[in-house]
Design a protein around this motif. Structure first.
Motif, mmCIF file in Angstrom:
data_model
loop_
_atom_site.group_PDB
_atom_site.id
_atom_site.type_symbol
_atom_site.label_atom_id
_atom_site.label_comp_id
_atom_site.label_asym_id
_atom_site.label_seq_id
_atom_site.Cartn_x
_atom_site.Cartn_y
_atom_site.Cartn_z
ATOM 1 N N GLY A 250 34.901 49.480 55.121
ATOM 2 C CA GLY A 250 33.631 48.910 54.684
ATOM 3 C C GLY A 250 33.630 48.475 53.237
ATOM 4 N N GLN A 251 34.787 48.015 52.727
ATOM 5 C CA GLN A 251 34.890 47.619 51.327
ATOM 6 C C GLN A 251 34.930 46.099 51.202
ATOM 7 N N THR A 252 34.320 45.591 50.116
ATOM 8 C CA THR A 252 34.489 44.177 49.784
ATOM 9 C C THR A 252 35.862 43.996 49.164
ATOM 10 N N VAL A 253 36.654 43.071 49.699
ATOM 11 C CA VAL A 253 38.006 42.804 49.206
ATOM 12 C C VAL A 253 38.014 41.417 48.573
ATOM 13 N N HIS A 254 38.471 41.331 47.309
ATOM 14 C CA HIS A 254 38.486 40.060 46.592
ATOM 15 C C HIS A 254 39.827 39.912 45.876
ATOM 16 N N TYR A 255 40.611 38.932 46.325
ATOM 17 C CA TYR A 255 41.925 38.684 45.725
ATOM 18 C C TYR A 255 41.968 37.241 45.215
ATOM 19 N N PRO A 256 41.711 37.003 43.892
ATOM 20 C CA PRO A 256 41.802 35.641 43.352
ATOM 21 C C PRO A 256 43.217 35.072 43.451
ATOM 22 N N ASP A 257 44.214 35.961 43.441
ATOM 23 C CA ASP A 257 45.613 35.554 43.598
ATOM 24 C C ASP A 257 46.282 36.578 44.509
ATOM 25 N N VAL A 258 46.549 36.194 45.746
ATOM 26 C CA VAL A 258 47.076 37.161 46.712
ATOM 27 C C VAL A 258 48.501 37.576 46.401
ATOM 28 N N THR A 259 49.152 36.870 45.450
ATOM 29 C CA THR A 259 50.517 37.247 45.082
ATOM 30 C C THR A 259 50.549 38.221 43.901
ATOM 31 N N ALA A 260 49.377 38.577 43.362
ATOM 32 C CA ALA A 260 49.326 39.473 42.206
ATOM 33 C C ALA A 260 49.840 40.865 42.570
ATOM 34 N N GLU A 261 50.317 41.567 41.566
ATOM 35 C CA GLU A 261 50.937 42.875 41.793
ATOM 36 C C GLU A 261 49.950 43.918 42.306
ATOM 37 N N ALA A 274 50.873 32.682 55.626
ATOM 38 C CA ALA A 274 49.872 31.767 56.184
ATOM 39 C C ALA A 274 49.475 30.679 55.188
ATOM 40 N N GLY A 275 50.066 30.683 53.983
ATOM 41 C CA GLY A 275 49.746 29.669 52.993
ATOM 42 C C GLY A 275 48.473 29.929 52.220
ATOM 43 N N ILE A 276 47.937 31.138 52.294
ATOM 44 C CA ILE A 276 46.693 31.488 51.592
ATOM 45 C C ILE A 276 47.020 31.949 50.177
ATOM 46 N N ARG A 277 46.212 31.525 49.196
ATOM 47 C CA ARG A 277 46.449 31.933 47.806
ATOM 48 C C ARG A 277 45.317 32.792 47.257
ATOM 49 N N ALA A 278 44.121 32.716 47.851
ATOM 50 C CA ALA A 278 42.995 33.552 47.405
ATOM 51 C C ALA A 278 42.138 33.877 48.617
ATOM 52 N N MET A 279 41.527 35.070 48.601
ATOM 53 C CA MET A 279 40.700 35.451 49.750
ATOM 54 C C MET A 279 39.597 36.416 49.349
ATOM 55 N N LEU A 280 38.584 36.462 50.203
ATOM 56 C CA LEU A 280 37.424 37.332 49.988
ATOM 57 C C LEU A 280 36.970 37.855 51.346
ATOM 58 N N GLY A 281 36.727 39.164 51.417
ATOM 59 C CA GLY A 281 36.246 39.769 52.651
ATOM 60 C C GLY A 281 35.050 40.663 52.385
ATOM 61 N N VAL A 282 33.999 40.521 53.196
ATOM 62 C CA VAL A 282 32.765 41.309 53.054
ATOM 63 C C VAL A 282 32.479 42.006 54.384
ATOM 64 N N PRO A 283 32.211 43.315 54.374
ATOM 65 C CA PRO A 283 31.971 44.027 55.635
ATOM 66 C C PRO A 283 30.587 43.760 56.207
ATOM 67 N N LEU A 284 30.473 43.907 57.529
ATOM 68 C CA LEU A 284 29.171 43.927 58.196
ATOM 69 C C LEU A 284 28.742 45.384 58.269
ATOM 70 N N LEU A 285 27.680 45.739 57.555
ATOM 71 C CA LEU A 285 27.268 47.128 57.451
ATOM 72 C C LEU A 285 25.981 47.375 58.222
ATOM 73 N N ARG A 286 26.018 48.368 59.119
ATOM 74 C CA ARG A 286 24.830 48.805 59.842
ATOM 75 C C ARG A 286 24.655 50.291 59.589
ATOM 76 N N ASP A 287 23.547 50.653 58.927
ATOM 77 C CA ASP A 287 23.284 52.046 58.555
ATOM 78 C C ASP A 287 24.429 52.615 57.722
ATOM 79 N N GLY A 288 24.978 51.781 56.834
ATOM 80 C CA GLY A 288 26.038 52.221 55.950
ATOM 81 C C GLY A 288 27.415 52.274 56.576
ATOM 82 N N LYS A 289 27.524 51.935 57.844
ATOM 83 C CA LYS A 289 28.804 51.990 58.544
ATOM 84 C C LYS A 289 29.264 50.578 58.892
#
Length: 519
Positions: A250-261, A274-289
């Motif tokens: 349930g964590q927000t993941v933010h990688y401006p540079d996916v090749t960073a250490e 997959a050719g991706i260089r930056a990504m962002l992921g946000v969870p779907l939270l229901r009652d904190g889960k």
């Protein structure tokens, strides 16, 4: 020019550069803008293609670097270099540019907003001392105009972005309202909106279903990339990817540079392929889960802004609203269907007090409808102490099962196991679980069960039989399904007990009548 360019500041910078040269009799001009911790070149009057390319090669320029432009940004004060060849403070890099561009004097004037520099105007003269302090004061006016242009564009774009977000939100809410029983169109709308509003990002929406993570919507990918993404799902609930990190923890993941250490190695390898260089992921939270996640990615480096992150969180919240709406509606429908089925069974019970068989058949029919499966049967323990087939649905192999597997002893049967447990039991893998009773395994092999649930028919602790529901796929039965089957088992017991009491009463009455006739 400012009035004609409310959404793009670049034409204003170009116009300022040309006007500054003409007004002060300058040789050349450039305009830089502070974006993050770098200076970016946003306008440049041409002197020579090679010299122009040399200037562009120094940008974006880190503000931490010791250069005249960076000093002007830090101090927020103009700087006039009267002679680039003799001024000891002028850098070798600056002299190299001055030589290539053909100027001897240069003024740096900051563009100020709220006392802080947001950019710099550089105007150069061909001869030493060609630009004076008076010219610098005049250039301040151009700098103020540039700030007005920047502010206009910022306000225009913020208003436009807010309108686009509101429009996207309204569209998604409209889909939610128009699809109360099916959440899939909502996921598709969210994916398309995120793709459109987050700079044509590639988008994926995932959900936890059982013990797997499934892809439920995607947007912004060509057919090949979409096929590759779909092939990577469903995924187990482990932490071997950024998707799982967001969905499972349930964590927000933010990688401006996916090749960073600091990016986990498993994520670097997977997304780089997959050719991706930056990504962002946000969870779907229901009652904190967390129950899923929304992910965006791009093939260029760069962080997502706080506004973009908040926008994706808003989309995630809308997805949860849609899921909850659908869940509540479906639960209401299920409850109504169960009540109707229960009423139908009770009606049969009231009209068949002397014979429980019609009740058994109605219960089997109701279970077939409510469990979305045709594998339903009801077993009874006969007067001989053996398990008999009481009422079965018309599923493939039902007659063969009744003929070859019944009657059989209570020991070694799932009916006996359920009676012994005193509650519903289920086998998620009927053919792979070594604890499945032998007659149950034989029955599963006969009709192709891969999972089944068995609820006992109990009357004052006495086992009367059991009712079962089978499936063709491996998997657990939910608590709701346990409770529903128990309710049908209780109704079957009522029917059996009613028939027994009715028949016992009738037999007693017949005996009394016979005795009275003899007397």
């Amino acid at each position: 020019m400012i009035a004609r360019s409310p959404s793009d500041v670049r034409p204003v910078f170009d116009a300022i550069a040309r006007s500054a040269i003409r007004l002060v009799g300058g040789h050349s001009c450039s305009v830089t803008r502070v974006l993050g911790d770098h200076l970016h070149l946003v306008a440049l009057t041409s002197t020579d293609p090679a010299a122009d390319d040399l200037v562009r090669s120094f940008y974006p320029m880190p503000l931490g670097r010791r250069t005249p432009m960076a000093d002007v940004v830090r101090t927020a004060r103009p700087l006039l270099v009267r002679d680039t060849e003799t001024d000891p403070s002028y850098t070798e890099e600056g002299r190299r540019i001055a030589g290539a561009r053909g100027f001897r004097t240069i003024a740096y004037v900051p563009m100020l907003r709220g006392g802080a520099a947001v950019g710099v105007i550089h105007v150069a003269g061909a001869e030493a001392n060609a630009i004076t302090d008076g010219h610098v004061q005049l250039l301040r006016t151009f700098a103020d105009q540039a700030v007005i242009a920047i502010e206009n564009v910022r306000l225009f774009n913020e208003t436009q972005e807010a309108l686009e977000r509101q429009t996207a939100t309204a569209e998604i809410l409209k889909v939610i309202a128009g699809s109360p029983s099916d959440v899939e169109p909502v996921f598709d709308s969210i994916a398309e909106s995120a793709h459109r509003l987050l700079s044509d990002a590639e988008v994926g929406v995932t959900l936890i279903r059982g013990d797997r993570i499934e892809l439920v919507a995607a947007a912004g990918l060509d057919e090949e990339r979409l096929g590759t993404l779909r092939a990577s799902f469903p995924r187990p609930l482990d932490l071997n990817s950024a998707v799982n990190l967001t969905v499972v923890r349930g964590q927000t993941v933010h990688y401006p540079d996916v090749t960073a250490e600091d990016v986990p190695s498993y994520t670097r390898e997977a997304v780089r392929a997959a050719g991706i260089r930056a990504m962002l992921g946000v969870p779907l939270l229901r009652d904190g889960k967390s129950i899923g996640g929304v992910f965006v990615s791009k093939t260029t480096l760069g962080a997502y802004t706080e506004k973009q992150i908040e926008l994706l969180r808003a989309f995630a919240d809308q997805a949860v609203i849609a899921i909850e709406n659908t869940r509540l509606l479906n639960e209401t429908k299920e409850a109504l269907e169960q009540q109707r089925a229960s009423a139908e069974v009770l009606n049969v019970i009231s009209n068949s007090v002397s014979d429980a068989q019609p009740v058994f058949e109605k219960i089997v029919e109701s279970c077939e409808r409510l469990f979305a499966t045709s594998r339903v049967g009801l077993n009874l323990i006969g007067p001989d102490g053996m398990v008999h087939a009481g009422a079965y649905g018309k599923f493939p192999g039902a007659e063969k099962l009744r003929r070859e597997n019944f009657p059989h002893p209570v020991p070694g049967s799932a009916t006996g196991a359920a009676i012994g447990a005193g509650q519903a039991i289920h086998y998620p893998d009927a053919l792979g679980d070594p604890d499945v009773p032998q007659y149950a395994r034989r029955g599963a092999e006969t009709v192709g069960f891969r999972a089944f649930i068995m609820a006992p028919l109990l009357s004052e602790g006495r086992g009367l039989g059991a009712i079962f529901v089978g499936r063709e796929t491996v998997g657990s039965f939910s608590e709701k399904e346990h409770a529903l089957l128990k309710a049908f088992a209780d109704q079957a017991v009522i029917a059996i007990e009613n028939a027994r009491l009715f028949n016992e009463t009738r037999e007693a009455l017949e005996r009394q009548t016979a005795t009275a006739e003899i007397l």
